[in-house]
Motif scaffolding. Structure first.
Motif, PDB file in Angstrom:
ATOM      1  N   CYS A 140      -7.863  -1.990  -2.167  1.00 57.96           N
ATOM      2  CA  CYS A 140      -8.102  -3.112  -1.268  1.00 57.96           C
ATOM      3  C   CYS A 140      -7.255  -4.266  -1.766  1.00 57.96           C
ATOM      4  CB  CYS A 140      -9.578  -3.482  -1.266  1.00 57.96           C
ATOM      5  SG  CYS A 140      -9.930  -5.024  -0.389  1.00 57.96           S
ATOM      6  N   CYS A 141      -6.457  -4.838  -0.896  1.00 60.06           N
ATOM      7  CA  CYS A 141      -5.571  -5.935  -1.282  1.00 60.06           C
ATOM      8  C   CYS A 141      -5.993  -7.231  -0.592  1.00 60.06           C
ATOM      9  CB  CYS A 141      -4.124  -5.614  -0.909  1.00 60.06           C
ATOM     10  SG  CYS A 141      -3.398  -4.263  -1.873  1.00 60.06           S
ATOM     11  N   HIS A 166       0.831  -1.198   0.000  1.00 58.75           N
ATOM     12  CA  HIS A 166       0.000   0.000   0.000  1.00 58.75           C
ATOM     13  C   HIS A 166       0.872   1.258   0.000  1.00 58.75           C
ATOM     14  CE1 HIS A 166      -4.004  -1.704   0.374  1.00 58.75           C
ATOM     15  NE2 HIS A 166      -3.561  -2.553   1.293  1.00 58.75           N
ATOM     16  N   ASN A 167       0.304   2.339  -0.508  1.00 58.85           N
ATOM     17  CA  ASN A 167       0.995   3.634  -0.537  1.00 58.85           C
ATOM     18  C   ASN A 167       0.230   4.675   0.259  1.00 58.85           C
ATOM     19  OD1 ASN A 167       3.174   2.879  -2.390  1.00 58.85           O
ATOM     20  ND2 ASN A 167       1.540   2.684  -3.911  1.00 58.85           N
ATOM     21  N   GLY A 168      -0.377   4.237   1.319  1.00 62.38           N
ATOM     22  CA  GLY A 168      -1.117   5.132   2.197  1.00 62.38           C
ATOM     23  C   GLY A 168      -1.418   4.424   3.495  1.00 62.38           C
ATOM     24  N   THR A 228      -5.694  -7.006  -6.296  1.00 61.87           N
ATOM     25  CA  THR A 228      -5.952  -5.647  -5.824  1.00 61.87           C
ATOM     26  C   THR A 228      -7.268  -5.169  -6.417  1.00 61.87           C
ATOM     27  OG1 THR A 228      -3.602  -5.133  -5.636  1.00 61.87           O
ATOM     28  CG2 THR A 228      -5.109  -3.272  -5.753  1.00 61.87           C
ATOM     29  N   ILE A 229      -8.146  -4.646  -5.564  1.00 61.28           N
ATOM     30  CA  ILE A 229      -9.424  -4.102  -5.994  1.00 61.28           C
ATOM     31  C   ILE A 229      -9.392  -2.602  -5.770  1.00 61.28           C
ATOM     32  CG2 ILE A 229     -11.921  -4.129  -5.620  1.00 61.28           C
ATOM     33  CD1 ILE A 229     -11.530  -6.959  -4.419  1.00 61.28           C
ATOM     34  N   VAL A 276      -8.057  -4.082   8.399  1.00 60.45           N
ATOM     35  CA  VAL A 276      -7.494  -5.402   8.096  1.00 60.45           C
ATOM     36  C   VAL A 276      -8.422  -6.457   8.682  1.00 60.45           C
ATOM     37  CG1 VAL A 276      -5.042  -4.774   7.896  1.00 60.45           C
ATOM     38  CG2 VAL A 276      -6.012  -5.259  10.157  1.00 60.45           C
ATOM     39  N   GLN A 277      -8.507  -7.604   8.005  1.00 61.68           N
ATOM     40  CA  GLN A 277      -9.356  -8.680   8.501  1.00 61.68           C
ATOM     41  C   GLN A 277      -8.940  -9.999   7.880  1.00 61.68           C
ATOM     42  OE1 GLN A 277     -13.540  -7.934   7.952  1.00 61.68           O
ATOM     43  NE2 GLN A 277     -14.172  -9.813   8.998  1.00 61.68           N
ATOM     44  N   PHE A 278      -8.939 -11.063   8.688  1.00 60.55           N
ATOM     45  CA  PHE A 278      -8.788 -12.413   8.159  1.00 60.55           C
ATOM     46  C   PHE A 278     -10.113 -12.871   7.562  1.00 60.55           C
ATOM     47  CE2 PHE A 278      -5.365 -12.525  11.364  1.00 60.55           C
ATOM     48  CZ  PHE A 278      -4.349 -13.135  10.640  1.00 60.55           C
TER      49      PHE A 278
END
Length: 315
Positions: free
Chosen positions: A175-176, A150-152, A188-189, A157-159
């Motif tokens: 979103c990764c 990410h660049n920010g 990546t979305i 975060v979540q499993f």
């Protein structure tokens, strides 16, 4: 809406019967979460504290230890442990049975902003303003992997339910989806087809098939994140989200709902399938940053910059 009927139709009845207001914290409330067993509510705040409440609104415990604002708390699957992320850069694990911190996870270089247990309570994932995601081994208290891409600032975060994937989102508009074993980014979305809007929060549906993504254009988008680079299924509008990380969640009791706070001091509830607003709850005196739905009863909890936690019941 869903070919496999994973997301059933919602009821059109939504009558709020009771509102309990708790003068809970000395500063704004950043996060509220029901325990998986439905017996407790955890709240975190800029006052550095975590509080545990009964569902009736009685204070059960106050957890002290963080030196700066606490941004998120998350229960483990057995409703015994909490994990918290704080501006003091630490991630802490709390044993609620003894009301004490049992692990301090250090390694982030900037605000620790979000956190989550895996289902087995063997791992914790955390995200930070240092743009990194860390996966921690709980028993050893050490970082197993640092995920960089990410660049920010990382805002959620979540499993996934079986613990094989981590979902992350960021102010960078991405979103990764990460493979836990290898640490590789699988896809990546982008937050929007037209531009990369900062993502303020994201949460997986209880069945792990859909992703609810909140962005700073006051739109919540429901994604089928497993298809290609993600397929947009529905949008929810009517709330205000331009400046803060406002959390949204799924409601699954007697209907399927999307619930979100709003910067205009309201709490909104949408029909998941139609995208229509079915209820606007007023009563907070400041932006509503967080909310959660009870796992088995018709109860919602919300937290606001007005320092209060509110418990809402409906029929």
């Amino acid at each position: 809406m869903d070919e496999n009927n994973d997301l059933a139709e919602s009821s059109d009845k939504f009558n709020i019967e009771e509102e309990i207001s708790i003068a809970s914290h000395r500063k704004g409330v950043s996060c509220v979460k029901f325990s998986p067993n439905g017996q407790f509510i955890a709240s975190s705040s800029a006052d550095k504290l975590i509080k545990i409440w009964s569902v009736s609104g009685d204070l059960e415990a106050t957890l002290k230890g963080h030196k700066l604002e606490v941004s998120e708390v998350c229960w483990n699957s057995e409703s015994r442990f909490l994990v918290s992320a704080s501006d003091d850069t630490s991630v802490r694990i709390w044993d609620c049975s003894i009301k004490s911190c049992v692990k301090v996870l250090l390694g982030h270089q900037d605000y620790a902003f979000c956190c989550c247990f895996n289902f087995k309570t063997t791992l914790v994932v955390s995200g930070s303003f240092d743009e990194s995601i860390k996966i921690w081994d709980i028993s050893e208290g050490c970082c197993l992997k640092t995920l960089v891409g990410h660049n920010g600032a990382i805002t959620a975060v979540q499993f996934n339910p079986d613990g094989t994937l981590v979902i992350s989102c960021s102010y960078d508009g991405k979103c990764c989806v990460w493979d836990v074993l290898s640490g590789c980014c699988l896809k990546t979305i982008l937050s929007s087809e037209n531009s990369q809007l900062p993502i303020s929060h994201a949460r997986l549906s209880p069945n792990g098939k859909y992703l609810l993504m909140s962005t700073l254009d006051s739109i919540i988008r429901l994604w089928d994140y497993k298809i290609g680079q993600g397929r947009l299924r529905k949008e929810y509008q009517g709330h205000l989200n331009k400046d803060y990380c406002v959390m949204a969640c799924f409601g699954t009791v007697h209907g399927k709902w999307i619930i979100s706070g709003s910067e205009d001091n309201q709490l909104l509830i949408w029909d998941l399938n139609t995208g229509q607003v079915v209820k606007k709850l007023t009563g907070h005196a400041g932006p509503v940053l967080c909310c959660d739905a009870h796992p088995s009863k018709q109860i919602i909890v919300s937290g606001s910059l007005d320092k209060k936690v509110k418990i809402w019941r409906w029929s």
